[in-house]
Design a protein around this motif. Structure first.
Motif, short mmCIF file in Angstrom:
data_model
loop_
_atom_site.label_atom_id
_atom_site.label_comp_id
_atom_site.label_asym_id
_atom_site.label_seq_id
_atom_site.Cartn_x
_atom_site.Cartn_y
_atom_site.Cartn_z
N MET A 328 38.43 -7.05 -41.18
CA MET A 328 39.01 -8.34 -40.79
C MET A 328 39.14 -8.47 -39.28
SD MET A 328 42.10 -8.42 -43.62
CE MET A 328 43.02 -9.67 -42.71
N TRP A 329 39.03 -7.37 -38.56
CA TRP A 329 39.26 -7.44 -37.12
C TRP A 329 38.19 -8.23 -36.38
CZ3 TRP A 329 37.83 -3.77 -32.79
CH2 TRP A 329 36.59 -3.19 -32.99
N ASN A 330 36.93 -8.17 -36.85
CA ASN A 330 35.84 -8.92 -36.22
C ASN A 330 35.82 -8.72 -34.70
OD1 ASN A 330 34.49 -10.08 -38.40
ND2 ASN A 330 36.06 -11.69 -38.58
N GLY A 331 36.09 -7.50 -34.25
CA GLY A 331 36.03 -7.19 -32.84
C GLY A 331 37.30 -7.45 -32.05
N ASP A 332 38.34 -8.01 -32.70
CA ASP A 332 39.61 -8.28 -32.04
C ASP A 332 40.63 -7.27 -32.56
OD1 ASP A 332 42.08 -9.17 -31.17
OD2 ASP A 332 41.70 -11.28 -31.63
N TRP A 333 40.99 -6.31 -31.72
CA TRP A 333 41.84 -5.21 -32.19
C TRP A 333 43.22 -5.67 -32.62
CZ3 TRP A 333 42.73 -6.82 -27.31
CH2 TRP A 333 43.98 -6.62 -26.77
N THR A 334 43.67 -6.83 -32.18
CA THR A 334 44.99 -7.31 -32.59
C THR A 334 45.01 -7.78 -34.03
OG1 THR A 334 44.63 -9.61 -31.89
CG2 THR A 334 45.41 -8.06 -30.21
N LYS A 335 43.85 -7.89 -34.65
CA LYS A 335 43.78 -8.36 -36.04
C LYS A 335 43.43 -7.24 -37.03
CE LYS A 335 42.65 -13.21 -35.07
NZ LYS A 335 43.04 -13.17 -33.65
#
Length: 491
Positions: A328-335
């Protein structure tokens, strides 16, 4: 004396020492310890050449937890089957109120999650997420048998965060009621600032999952532990730092204990085994947990803390997410859904890396995994030790035989493991829960739903009647904590 079961010929670890002999069981309880116990008419469980340990208590798990936009993949069926295969016979989960919900409603919700599914015994820490609304509910929860509470110093977006006022007030109530506060210690405002600074397309493209490490330097945990310890010291409330991951935090706890502050700390097995270089891997996002994995210096200091006593417990913070959920992160570590599977490998990792690795004695490991958790969480003498009158919760392991960690052969719902490919000793050949064999020849054979809820009347320290004014904590009567701490570390 006629026994229902006899565990015969093993190396038995007890609070009084280790001996080669037998454990006699009647019903759900340990009835006798000795050599050559009469096994006529009893179910005979051979243990020659094996270690006979008290069942492990994992006092920090999250099963079927709504978190990070999804729900953790292990529920009370798969999670407790995984635990049993790893010698775990008791778990403590966290009951978190829904938006607008009461503490009692949170406990009821988690009760329903466990009932009819849990293979092993269980109870809950009650999370305080809205101090002003929930502070007057604490006494009723203690009366109901819940004596440990938790507050998060982060997770404002989840609606869980407690500020200093809440921590201070809860610790006062812990002292009043003989209960204990567990704290997730990270400094929210500075953490949020560091995340905001790095949350750009360019940085995410360059660093990927390494930003999870970059935005959580060690001082994020250390400052928060220092602050929580200060509120503990001035209130006299009993404090327990969960999932401590840093050398600095360990130093703070040691110094506080040396001056009589009633604070205890746990670490988690991942912080003893894995370091933050994993975030450099192509699948590094899988390893995101909170707090995150740290450096080799932190690992060494935590092992030292276990040996010296300032770290009292090893747990897992199990919060299982599959590869699909982690994606689910799709490259965004905050997700990234933060958490890892761990129940099945807690004992094998601690035994292999600790005992066989020369970092802990066998008896020290048993204290950190069983005896201390039971005493601290108010479950002793029923749980945590092989002794007459205790529940017959037992894990029988081979001292050297290893098994390769392979997610395809594990009980967890995770389709990956942080420890995949490791050769580990310490998986349970046999696990007994209240006298019933639930793992036999490394296979789960116990019946779903047999686990029981464990009410508690105390946790941490006994309630004190000599409460000192907050303004003058050092004028208080000597804290009983030092005696309690000696019992934990040497008992």
């Amino acid at each position: 004396m006629r026994f229902d079961k006899v565990i015969a010929g093993g190396t038995v670890v007890t609070p009084g020492g280790t001996f080669v002999g037998d454990v006699g069981i009647i019903g759900e309880k340990i009835a006798a310890l000795g050599t050559e116990l009469d096994d006529e008419g009893a179910d005979f469980i051979p243990a020659t050449g094996h270690l006979v340990l008290p069942g492990v208590l994992d006092v920090h798990v999250h099963l079927e937890l709504p978190f990070c936009g999804t729900v953790s993949a292990d529920d009370y069926r798969t999670g407790t089957r995984a635990g049993a295969r790893g010698g775990v016979t008791t778990v403590i989960d966290f009951a978190i109120p829904s938006a607008g919900g009461t503490l009692a409603q949170a406990a009821d919700t988690w009760m329903r999650k466990a009932e009819g599914k849990s293979l092993i015994d269980y109870t809950f820490h009650i999370c305080i997420t809205r101090w002003q609304e929930q502070k007057d509910q604490i006494a009723d929860m203690v009366a109901r048998g819940f004596t440990t509470f938790k507050e998060f110093m982060i997770y404002e977006s989840e609606g869980w965060q407690s500020d200093d006022r809440a921590l201070f007030g809860t610790l006062e109530q812990m002292r009043e009621h003989g209960a204990m506060l567990l704290v997730h210690a990270e400094s929210a405002r500075v953490l949020d600032e560091l995340i905001a600074r790095h949350h750009t397309p360019e940085e995410m493209q360059r660093w990927g999952a390494q930003l999870h490490r970059i935005t959580r330097p060690n001082f994020i945990e250390a400052e928060a532990i220092e602050r929580a310890v200060r509120w503990c010291e001035v209130t006299g409330g009993q404090l327990y730092i969960v999932h401590m991951s840093t050398a600095e935090g360990t130093d703070i706890v040691r110094a506080a204990q040396a001056r009589g502050v009633p604070v205890l700390a746990e670490t988690c097995v991942q912080y003893l085994v894995l370091d933050d270089s994993v975030f450099e891997r192509p699948d590094g996002h899988l390893f995101a947990c909170c707090p995150q994995l740290k450096g080799r210096n932190d690992i060494d200091r935590l092992w030292e803390g276990l040996r010296r006593g300032e770290v009292s417990v090893v747990s897992t913070d199990t919060c299982t997410f599959t590869r699909e959920q982690k994606a689910m992160w799709n490259g965004d570590w905050t997700k990234i859904p933060m958490g890892m599977p761990g129940l099945e490998t807690l004992l094998p990792l601690t035994y292999t890396q600790g005992v066989l690795g020369g970092r802990l004695s066998l008896e020290e490991m048993v204290r950190k995994l069983s005896t201390n958790p039971a005493r601290i969480m108010g479950l002793a003498p029923r749980k945590g030790a092989i002794q007459v009158g205790a529940d017959a919760d037992v894990a029988i392991i081979h001292p050297t035989s290893t098994r390769r960690v392979d997610p395809a052969e594990m009980e967890t719902n995770a389709d990956w493991s942080p420890y995949e490919g490791m050769e580990l000793a310490g998986f349970a050949r046999t696990t007994l829960s209240r006298g019933e064999v639930i793992v036999d020849d490394y296979r789960v054979v116990g019946r779903e739903g047999r686990g029981q809820w464990l009410p508690r009347t105390s946790a941490g320290l006994a309630p004190r009647s000599d409460a000192a004014p907050v303004a003058a904590p050092r004028d208080a009567s000597p804290s009983p904590f030092r005696d309690h701490r000696v019992e934990i570390h040497l008992g």
